[in-house]
Write an enzyme that holds these catalytic residues in place. Structure first.
Site, PDB file in Angstrom:
ATOM      1  N   LYS A 129       0.938  -1.141   0.107  1.00  0.00           N
ATOM      2  CA  LYS A 129      -0.081   0.034  -0.017  1.00  0.00           C
ATOM      3  C   LYS A 129       0.770   1.217  -0.032  1.00  0.00           C
ATOM      4  CE  LYS A 129      -2.662   0.929   3.576  1.00  0.00           C
ATOM      5  NZ  LYS A 129      -2.600   2.199   4.262  1.00  0.00           N
ATOM      6  N   SER A 130       2.126   1.399   0.727  1.00  0.00           N
ATOM      7  CA  SER A 130       2.792   2.325   0.828  1.00  0.00           C
ATOM      8  C   SER A 130       3.293   2.794  -0.344  1.00  0.00           C
ATOM      9  CB  SER A 130       3.788   2.332   1.932  1.00  0.00           C
ATOM     10  OG  SER A 130       3.167   2.282   3.398  1.00  0.00           O
ATOM     11  N   ARG A 134       2.854   5.968  -3.281  1.00  0.00           N
ATOM     12  CA  ARG A 134       3.967   6.685  -3.819  1.00  0.00           C
ATOM     13  C   ARG A 134       3.993   6.701  -5.373  1.00  0.00           C
ATOM     14  NH1 ARG A 134       4.217   5.568   1.356  1.00  0.00           N
ATOM     15  NH2 ARG A 134       5.456   6.963   3.051  1.00  0.00           N
ATOM     16  N   ARG A 158      -8.197  12.136  12.791  1.00  0.00           N
ATOM     17  CA  ARG A 158      -6.911  11.915  13.004  1.00  0.00           C
ATOM     18  C   ARG A 158      -6.173  13.320  12.882  1.00  0.00           C
ATOM     19  NH1 ARG A 158      -5.462   7.002   8.967  1.00  0.00           N
ATOM     20  NH2 ARG A 158      -3.266   7.051  10.184  1.00  0.00           N
ATOM     21  N   SER A 163       7.689   8.845  12.108  1.00  0.00           N
ATOM     22  CA  SER A 163       6.284   8.991  10.957  1.00  0.00           C
ATOM     23  C   SER A 163       6.930   9.300   9.631  1.00  0.00           C
ATOM     24  CB  SER A 163       5.413   9.964  11.375  1.00  0.00           C
ATOM     25  OG  SER A 163       4.494  10.044  10.419  1.00  0.00           O
ATOM     26  N   GLN A 203       4.921   9.382   7.283  1.00  0.00           N
ATOM     27  CA  GLN A 203       4.043  10.346   6.564  1.00  0.00           C
ATOM     28  C   GLN A 203       4.324  11.889   6.625  1.00  0.00           C
ATOM     29  OE1 GLN A 203      -0.208   9.288   7.867  1.00  0.00           O
ATOM     30  NE2 GLN A 203       0.260   7.334   6.841  1.00  0.00           N
ATOM     31  N   ASP A 239       2.132  -1.174  11.934  1.00  0.00           N
ATOM     32  CA  ASP A 239       0.828  -1.664  11.392  1.00  0.00           C
ATOM     33  C   ASP A 239       0.690  -3.202  11.884  1.00  0.00           C
ATOM     34  OD1 ASP A 239       0.357   0.982  10.439  1.00  0.00           O
ATOM     35  OD2 ASP A 239       1.147   0.514   8.662  1.00  0.00           O
ATOM     36  N   ARG A 280      -6.331   1.767  17.841  1.00  0.00           N
ATOM     37  CA  ARG A 280      -6.071   0.390  17.685  1.00  0.00           C
ATOM     38  C   ARG A 280      -5.771  -0.235  19.083  1.00  0.00           C
ATOM     39  NH1 ARG A 280      -3.089   0.650  11.636  1.00  0.00           N
ATOM     40  NH2 ARG A 280      -4.948   0.790  10.639  1.00  0.00           N
ATOM     41  N   ARG A 313      -7.405  -3.161   9.393  1.00  0.00           N
ATOM     42  CA  ARG A 313      -6.402  -3.944  10.297  1.00  0.00           C
ATOM     43  C   ARG A 313      -6.847  -4.790  11.544  1.00  0.00           C
ATOM     44  NH1 ARG A 313      -2.203  -3.608   6.729  1.00  0.00           N
ATOM     45  NH2 ARG A 313      -1.588  -1.641   6.063  1.00  0.00           N
TER      46      ARG A 313
HETATM   47  O1  SPQ Z   1      -2.385   5.517   5.530  1.00  0.00           O
HETATM   48  P1  SPQ Z   1      -2.918   5.180   6.860  1.00  0.00           P
HETATM   49  O2  SPQ Z   1      -4.364   5.466   6.757  1.00  0.00           O
HETATM   50  O3  SPQ Z   1      -2.121   6.029   7.687  1.00  0.00           O
HETATM   51  O4  SPQ Z   1      -2.691   3.694   6.921  1.00  0.00           O
HETATM   52  C1  SPQ Z   1      -1.776   3.111   7.904  1.00  0.00           C
HETATM   53  C2  SPQ Z   1      -2.580   1.449   7.972  1.00  0.00           C
HETATM   54  O5  SPQ Z   1      -2.630   0.824   8.951  1.00  0.00           O
HETATM   55  O6  SPQ Z   1      -2.377   1.137   6.619  1.00  0.00           O
HETATM   56  C3  SPQ Z   1      -1.969   3.584   9.310  1.00  0.00           C
HETATM   57  F1  SPQ Z   1      -3.010   3.195   9.710  1.00  0.00           F
HETATM   58  O7  SPQ Z   1      -0.379   2.880   7.694  1.00  0.00           O
HETATM   59  C4  SPQ Z   1       0.452   3.972   7.634  1.00  0.00           C
HETATM   60  C5  SPQ Z   1       1.686   3.517   8.516  1.00  0.00           C
HETATM   61  O8  SPQ Z   1       1.074   3.447   9.816  1.00  0.00           O
HETATM   62  C6  SPQ Z   1       0.928   3.962   6.232  1.00  0.00           C
HETATM   63  C7  SPQ Z   1       2.576   4.790   6.318  1.00  0.00           C
HETATM   64  C8  SPQ Z   1       2.888   5.206   4.763  1.00  0.00           C
HETATM   65  O9  SPQ Z   1       2.630   4.769   3.983  1.00  0.00           O
HETATM   66  O10 SPQ Z   1       3.814   6.101   5.085  1.00  0.00           O
HETATM   67  C9  SPQ Z   1       3.247   5.242   7.403  1.00  0.00           C
HETATM   68  C10 SPQ Z   1       2.703   4.803   8.713  1.00  0.00           C
HETATM   69  O11 SPQ Z   1       2.085   5.872   9.533  1.00  0.00           O
HETATM   70  P2  SPQ Z   1       2.970   6.944  10.305  1.00  0.00           P
HETATM   71  O12 SPQ Z   1       1.789   7.867  10.798  1.00  0.00           O
HETATM   72  O13 SPQ Z   1       3.689   6.195  11.239  1.00  0.00           O
HETATM   73  O14 SPQ Z   1       3.747   7.778   9.398  1.00  0.00           O
END
Ligand code: SPQ
Length: 449
Positions: free
Chosen positions: A39-40, A44, A141, A186, A188, A336, A367, A409
């Protein structure tokens, strides 16, 4: 013929789906499976394709709801993205800084990655106004974590609750480079700042307290940006202004989706499962490290590299597990997977401690609260702490009526708990699985047919 392990029930008056899972006399999980694309990496690939010059070709894209949200947002800003499929998706990019002002609100749905990474991109588009939002979960969020560094670079952003919650409005600017010390690990936050830094003149650096997943750094480099990383200080730097060029991306299977089957095969007796083509980027493999520490029988086969990401086939056989402590810098490497690791801990001898995982409270659901409360309905002994869980393992589980809290999840972790339980487990709002794993129920059924 024996009764099916999983039956689905769709509600006639809503989009809700209920799963009824009863392992009955089924023997272990055996065979060879593949999991959907990461997914990540899928997000991207779509985003970088949209802001690069020329054509990007994506093979193995995840067809989940979250990447669909990303594709819809970037189409609304002028990127030409072909119909989504797993074989080949083409993206005709506009070039950096060239996204068009959309005449509609950009809706990221349930996807934190879509919203936060997109904010980094939009902030660097001078004289254009963007409004971004998401579903009820995403609107609750925290977005301040992205607003703060982007403002430090000169972005103008407004939103609810002191500009910390979506819907948010972003007026793009010519941004200044920055060195941002993120208080949280993070990917993100890191990615949003690096993406914003692509058009800022000079070096934009993000330093985080522990290393989070590095897919953005890898893919930005592959698309032509100058990106350096210093693992010692957990820092990543992009030098702007950059130019990005369309690439061919091969998306590996998602280790976060493989995690469900790794745990299932480890705890259900008589299992021997091969999961092919799984991404094993070291910033994501905390689940393997912990399961191995717990005594799981997992081997990596056919290790290779595909489009800049390490990939392997994972073989897992059932074994006796023991409790462990999960804390500190490994947490971002398995963030995750903690809900499904809680299920593994139920089958393990001893008390498993999970600490430093307060971030789980601000995911698609809280969670920690969700998994603790629902597993306890099945007879588990899980205690919630402020930043984690204490799980007393070694006991049995009984089927019960549980809820996903509309979190993909949680839905799938409860399905794995159901395979370990006696009797029938009914999982409400299981349709949430489609966010990251639309064919989860099909794979589960295929393993027992
Ligand atoms: O995209 P989203 O909703 O935040 O999805 C999650 C998941 O469980 O699928 C988190 F709820 O994954 C994030 C992950 O926890 C995906 C991600 C990324 O692709 O960069 C990074 C992680 O989040 P973070 O807040 O730690 O950067």
């Amino acid at each position: 013929m024996s009764a099916p392990v999983l039956t689905l029930q769709s509600s006639p008056d809503s989009d809700e789906t209920t799963w009824h899972i009863n392992p009955g006399q089924a023997s272990g999980l055996r065979g060879t499976i593949q999991v959907p694309g990461d997914k990540s990496i899928s997000h991207r690939a779509l985003m970088l394709g949209a802001i690069a010059q020329g054509e990007t070709q994506i093979r193995g894209l995840l067809l989940g709801e979250d990447p669909r949200s990303t594709a819809a947002c970037f189409r609304a800003m002028g990127a030409e993205i072909s119909e989504l499929n797993t074989t080949l998706v083409t993206v005709r990019g506009l070039g950096l800084g060239k996204l068009q002002e959309p005449n509609q609100v950009l809706d990221a749905g349930n996807s934190g990655t879509t919203l936060r990474l997109m904010m980094g991109i939009l902030a660097s588009h001078p004289d254009r106004l963007f409004t971004v939002t998401g579903d009820a979960s995403l609107r609750s969020r925290p977005m301040g974590r992205v607003v703060t560094p982007l403002r430090q670079m000169g972005a103008q952003i407004w939103g609810r609750k002191g500009d910390t919650l979506a819907p948010l409005a972003i007026r793009g600017q010519q941004l200044q480079p920055t060195h941002y010390h993120s208080p949280i690990a993070s990917a993100q936050v890191k990615s949003a700042v690096l993406l914003a830094g692509l058009l800022a003149e000079g070096q934009t650096t993000v330093t985080e307290p522990a290393l989070s997943r590095d897919h953005s750094e890898r893919m930005l480099r592959a698309f032509g940006a100058k990106v350096t990383v210093d693992p010692e200080t957990c820092s990543a730097t992009v030098t702007g202004p950059a130019s990005l060029f369309g690439q061919s991306v091969v998306v590996p299977g998602d280790i976060s989706s493989a995690a469900f089957w790794l745990v299932a095969a480890a705890i259900v007796p008589n299992s021997d499962l091969l999961i092919e083509n799984v991404g094993v980027n070291p910033t994501r493999t905390g689940i393997l490290d912990i399961l191995l520490e717990m005594g799981a029988d997992i081997t990596l086969e056919n290790a290779r590299e595909a489009a800049g990401e390490p990939v392997a086939d994972l073989r897992v056989r059932s074994s006796k597990l023991k409790a462990c402590t999960i804390e500190g810098s490994i947490i971002p490497r398995l963030i995750d997977e903690i809900p499904v690791l809680a299920v593994a801990a139920i089958a393990a001898q001893g008390t498993t401690l999970i600490r430093d995982a307060q971030e789980l409270r601000v995911k698609e659901s809280d969670r920690l609260a969700a998994i603790a409360s629902q597993l306890n309905r099945m007879g588990a002994r899980v205690t919630e702490t402020a930043d984690g869980l204490e799980i007393t393992g070694g006991g049995a589980l009984q089927g019960a009526e549980v809820d996903s809290f509309t979190d993909h999840r949680i839905a799938m972790s409860l399905a794995i708990a159901a395979l370990y339980a006696s009797g029938t487990t009914t999982i409400h709002r299981a349709e949430a699985a489609a966010i990251s794993y639309p064919v989860f129920a099909d794979t589960l059924r295929s393993l027992f047919s």
